[in-house]
Scaffold this motif. Sequence first.
Motif, PDB file in Angstrom:
ATOM      1  N   LEU A  97      -4.206  -0.990 -17.017  1.00 38.63           N
ATOM      2  CA  LEU A  97      -2.790  -0.641 -17.025  1.00 38.63           C
ATOM      3  C   LEU A  97      -2.427   0.125 -15.758  1.00 38.63           C
ATOM      4  O   LEU A  97      -3.136   1.049 -15.363  1.00 38.63           O
ATOM      5  N   VAL A  98      -1.324  -0.289 -15.131  1.00 35.84           N
ATOM      6  CA  VAL A  98      -0.757   0.436 -13.990  1.00 35.84           C
ATOM      7  C   VAL A  98       0.526   1.089 -14.460  1.00 35.84           C
ATOM      8  O   VAL A  98       1.406   0.417 -15.011  1.00 35.84           O
ATOM      9  N   THR A  99       0.641   2.392 -14.267  1.00 35.80           N
ATOM     10  CA  THR A  99       1.808   3.137 -14.738  1.00 35.80           C
ATOM     11  C   THR A  99       2.377   3.997 -13.623  1.00 35.80           C
ATOM     12  O   THR A  99       1.752   4.205 -12.577  1.00 35.80           O
ATOM     13  N   THR A 100       3.589   4.506 -13.866  1.00 34.22           N
ATOM     14  CA  THR A 100       4.203   5.448 -12.943  1.00 34.22           C
ATOM     15  C   THR A 100       4.938   6.506 -13.737  1.00 34.22           C
ATOM     16  O   THR A 100       5.256   6.313 -14.916  1.00 34.22           O
ATOM     17  N   GLY A 101       5.213   7.626 -13.092  1.00 32.19           N
ATOM     18  CA  GLY A 101       5.991   8.689 -13.717  1.00 32.19           C
ATOM     19  C   GLY A 101       7.442   8.585 -13.293  1.00 32.19           C
ATOM     20  O   GLY A 101       7.971   7.502 -13.047  1.00 32.19           O
ATOM     21  N   SER A 102       8.093   9.734 -13.171  1.00 28.73           N
ATOM     22  CA  SER A 102       9.495   9.734 -12.780  1.00 28.73           C
ATOM     23  C   SER A 102       9.637   9.311 -11.323  1.00 28.73           C
ATOM     24  O   SER A 102       8.783   9.604 -10.483  1.00 28.73           O
ATOM     25  N   LEU A 103      10.731   8.614 -11.028  1.00 30.02           N
ATOM     26  CA  LEU A 103      11.007   8.138  -9.681  1.00 30.02           C
ATOM     27  C   LEU A 103      12.280   8.764  -9.159  1.00 30.02           C
ATOM     28  O   LEU A 103      13.140   9.206  -9.923  1.00 30.02           O
ATOM     29  N   THR A 104      12.402   8.804  -7.852  1.00 27.19           N
ATOM     30  CA  THR A 104      13.631   9.246  -7.201  1.00 27.19           C
ATOM     31  C   THR A 104      14.187   8.077  -6.396  1.00 27.19           C
ATOM     32  O   THR A 104      13.446   7.147  -6.052  1.00 27.19           O
ATOM     33  N   PRO A 105      15.491   8.100  -6.081  1.00 31.27           N
ATOM     34  CA  PRO A 105      16.039   7.011  -5.258  1.00 31.27           C
ATOM     35  C   PRO A 105      15.291   6.820  -3.942  1.00 31.27           C
ATOM     36  O   PRO A 105      15.196   5.707  -3.432  1.00 31.27           O
ATOM     37  N   ALA A 106      14.749   7.914  -3.413  1.00 32.38           N
ATOM     38  CA  ALA A 106      14.082   7.836  -2.106  1.00 32.38           C
ATOM     39  C   ALA A 106      12.719   7.147  -2.191  1.00 32.38           C
ATOM     40  O   ALA A 106      12.283   6.511  -1.231  1.00 32.38           O
ATOM     41  N   ASN A 107      12.033   7.267  -3.342  1.00 36.19           N
ATOM     42  CA  ASN A 107      10.666   6.716  -3.394  1.00 36.19           C
ATOM     43  C   ASN A 107      10.507   5.533  -4.335  1.00 36.19           C
ATOM     44  O   ASN A 107       9.422   4.956  -4.434  1.00 36.19           O
ATOM     45  N   ALA A 108      11.564   5.130  -5.043  1.00 31.44           N
ATOM     46  CA  ALA A 108      11.436   4.117  -6.091  1.00 31.44           C
ATOM     47  C   ALA A 108      10.909   2.791  -5.559  1.00 31.44           C
ATOM     48  O   ALA A 108       9.933   2.236  -6.078  1.00 31.44           O
ATOM     49  N   ALA A 109      11.542   2.242  -4.520  1.00 34.87           N
ATOM     50  CA  ALA A 109      11.158   0.922  -4.025  1.00 34.87           C
ATOM     51  C   ALA A 109       9.713   0.914  -3.525  1.00 34.87           C
ATOM     52  O   ALA A 109       8.944  -0.007  -3.830  1.00 34.87           O
ATOM     53  N   ASP A 110       9.316   1.934  -2.771  1.00 37.17           N
ATOM     54  CA  ASP A 110       7.957   1.960  -2.230  1.00 37.17           C
ATOM     55  C   ASP A 110       6.916   2.192  -3.321  1.00 37.17           C
ATOM     56  O   ASP A 110       5.807   1.659  -3.255  1.00 37.17           O
ATOM     57  N   THR A 111       7.272   2.984  -4.331  1.00 31.67           N
ATOM     58  CA  THR A 111       6.345   3.220  -5.429  1.00 31.67           C
ATOM     59  C   THR A 111       6.134   1.951  -6.251  1.00 31.67           C
ATOM     60  O   THR A 111       5.003   1.605  -6.617  1.00 31.67           O
ATOM     61  N   ILE A 112       7.208   1.231  -6.537  1.00 33.71           N
ATOM     62  CA  ILE A 112       7.096  -0.018  -7.286  1.00 33.71           C
ATOM     63  C   ILE A 112       6.323  -1.064  -6.481  1.00 33.71           C
ATOM     64  O   ILE A 112       5.548  -1.845  -7.029  1.00 33.71           O
ATOM     65  N   LEU A 113       6.526  -1.073  -5.164  1.00 33.95           N
ATOM     66  CA  LEU A 113       5.770  -1.995  -4.312  1.00 33.95           C
ATOM     67  C   LEU A 113       4.279  -1.661  -4.358  1.00 33.95           C
ATOM     68  O   LEU A 113       3.431  -2.565  -4.436  1.00 33.95           O
ATOM     69  N   LEU A 114       3.940  -0.378  -4.322  1.00 38.17           N
ATOM     70  CA  LEU A 114       2.541   0.044  -4.430  1.00 38.17           C
ATOM     71  C   LEU A 114       1.941  -0.443  -5.749  1.00 38.17           C
ATOM     72  O   LEU A 114       0.817  -0.961  -5.777  1.00 38.17           O
ATOM     73  N   ALA A 115       2.692  -0.292  -6.846  1.00 38.72           N
ATOM     74  CA  ALA A 115       2.200  -0.722  -8.152  1.00 38.72           C
ATOM     75  C   ALA A 115       1.963  -2.231  -8.179  1.00 38.72           C
ATOM     76  O   ALA A 115       0.952  -2.705  -8.719  1.00 38.72           O
ATOM     77  N   ALA A 116       2.888  -2.989  -7.606  1.00 40.02           N
ATOM     78  CA  ALA A 116       2.743  -4.443  -7.582  1.00 40.02           C
ATOM     79  C   ALA A 116       1.536  -4.864  -6.743  1.00 40.02           C
ATOM     80  O   ALA A 116       0.781  -5.770  -7.127  1.00 40.02           O
ATOM     81  N   ARG A 117       1.347  -4.226  -5.603  1.00 39.19           N
ATOM     82  CA  ARG A 117       0.190  -4.544  -4.762  1.00 39.19           C
ATOM     83  C   ARG A 117      -1.115  -4.273  -5.505  1.00 39.19           C
ATOM     84  O   ARG A 117      -2.064  -5.064  -5.459  1.00 39.19           O
ATOM     85  N   LEU A 118      -1.160  -3.129  -6.188  1.00 38.35           N
ATOM     86  CA  LEU A 118      -2.372  -2.760  -6.915  1.00 38.35           C
ATOM     87  C   LEU A 118      -2.630  -3.747  -8.059  1.00 38.35           C
ATOM     88  O   LEU A 118      -3.773  -4.184  -8.264  1.00 38.35           O
ATOM     89  N   ALA A 119      -1.575  -4.118  -8.788  1.00 36.19           N
ATOM     90  CA  ALA A 119      -1.728  -5.089  -9.879  1.00 36.19           C
ATOM     91  C   ALA A 119      -2.173  -6.443  -9.334  1.00 36.19           C
ATOM     92  O   ALA A 119      -2.982  -7.149  -9.960  1.00 36.19           O
ATOM     93  N   ARG A 120      -1.638  -6.823  -8.186  1.00 37.54           N
ATOM     94  CA  ARG A 120      -2.018  -8.095  -7.569  1.00 37.54           C
ATOM     95  C   ARG A 120      -3.504  -8.130  -7.244  1.00 37.54           C
ATOM     96  O   ARG A 120      -4.211  -9.094  -7.587  1.00 37.54           O
TER      97      ARG A 120
END
Length: 256
Positions: A97-120
Amino acid sequence: MKIRRKFPKPSAARPLYAIGYTFPAPPTDVLQRRYDREYGGPLQFTREPSKPQIAREGETFRVTHGPWHVHIRITLSAEESNEWKERLVWNHSRIGLVTTGSLTPANAADTILLAARLAREFTLLTDGTAYDVAAQAYLNPSDWKDLDLTSFHCDHHVRVVQAEGMRPEFDWFHTLGLSKFGLDEIELLQPLGLPDAPVTELLRELANELIRRGRSPKVGEVIECPFLSCAVRVVRHRTASPGGTLLILREIQPLL
């Protein structure tokens, strides 16, 4: 007296991707080398404190790349795995499982991209299957190979679906995936018989704009879509549960 509806708040650790696989659990250093080779590093795994009875393979790791981080569990407990197997109708013997905590507008896109890369990389390494929880999409190794994750593209994380709505004279279109950015999904009702391509393009462009803004629009707010040279108004805020999954939605209408 008007009753205000309270919508559920997201949990502290939101699941982004479940990965089902059969091969032995991959070591974190192997995942790290694959990631660094593909996207540039360094990717760092830090073991988080856990209760003594938790098996080593069930531990949670904080995964960091630059200023962004997500969490990963290489193998869930038997009880948790069975819950996901039942939900997804999977036969995989192991689930990560890949999870994340709270996001901010400044880091949301890059954090989600990191999660997708890791899942890939997790999926490719184990020859397994990933499930994008918010987008409700299954991703096999061949699907991941077709995605270019060197930079952020909204279409890789949010999809537009057409489904049966409560009003038979309308087609119902809505997004799936905006919730992973902490945003409400958006929907549009269109009279039957009209082409669906313009609606799909509009919702995709609007999803990209909302991710850029970092907040869900208010009812009555007008949103400009510069790329399509048009504007929409938010007319309603509601919940729906298609297929048993709760969606928090903002309905839009194009302005003529």
